[in-house]
Scaffold this active site. Sequence first.
Site, short mmCIF file in Angstrom:
data_model
loop_
_atom_site.label_atom_id
_atom_site.label_comp_id
_atom_site.label_asym_id
_atom_site.label_seq_id
_atom_site.Cartn_x
_atom_site.Cartn_y
_atom_site.Cartn_z
CG HIS A 1 46.62 82.63 47.05
ND1 HIS A 1 46.72 83.80 46.77
CD2 HIS A 1 45.34 81.98 47.70
CE1 HIS A 1 45.34 84.38 48.04
NE2 HIS A 1 44.97 83.28 48.02
CD GLU A 2 43.96 78.77 46.02
OE1 GLU A 2 44.19 78.61 47.38
OE2 GLU A 2 44.00 79.85 45.02
CG HIS B 1 45.37 79.55 50.90
ND1 HIS B 1 44.88 80.22 51.94
CD2 HIS B 1 44.75 79.80 50.15
CE1 HIS B 1 44.26 81.29 51.58
NE2 HIS B 1 44.68 80.83 50.56
#
Length: 174
Positions: free
Chosen positions: A77-78, A81
């Site tokens: 997920h990170e 980003h």
Amino acid sequence: MKLEEAEQKLEQSLTNDATVKFMIDAMAKAGCTVGKSFFTVEECDVAVEGGFRPPDGVVLCSNHLDTQQQISNVITHELIHAFDHCRAANMDWKNCEHHACSEIRAATLSGDCAWKQEAFRGNFGIQAQLQHCARRRAELSVNMNPYCILLFEFTLLPFQFTLFLFEFAALCAE
């Protein structure tokens, strides 16, 4: 989980998880090499599993993580980003729309909104489950941004939200 255990599981994810390795490779191809120093493990005061801190990297919150799979999911997920930050020349995390766009991408692409993940959270929807999840997770994250608190709320129906995803993807590609 203790810091030492989370650090070991981070290393396992970086070495063995195919999705994490794919994202690290995608970052390198986009011109943003990611090394071990890009990842840190901390005990966090805020009830989050992790975060992306540009330009420092990905933070894992050991005191809010329990399993190897959870760590791999948070890293993925990170890294989405981080990839958005890398590839978008005009990415501004103070801009609520930019942040929301990245959150929607991360929620849908990382597996955060997989049916099994949602079932563990007590969300058992079948119809438009992905849209509901992406909207809810984007709202939660964006509303934690001090520049966006209570300013950003999705009030769209699921079919409108799907169209909104496409519009946001076009906005973020600019």
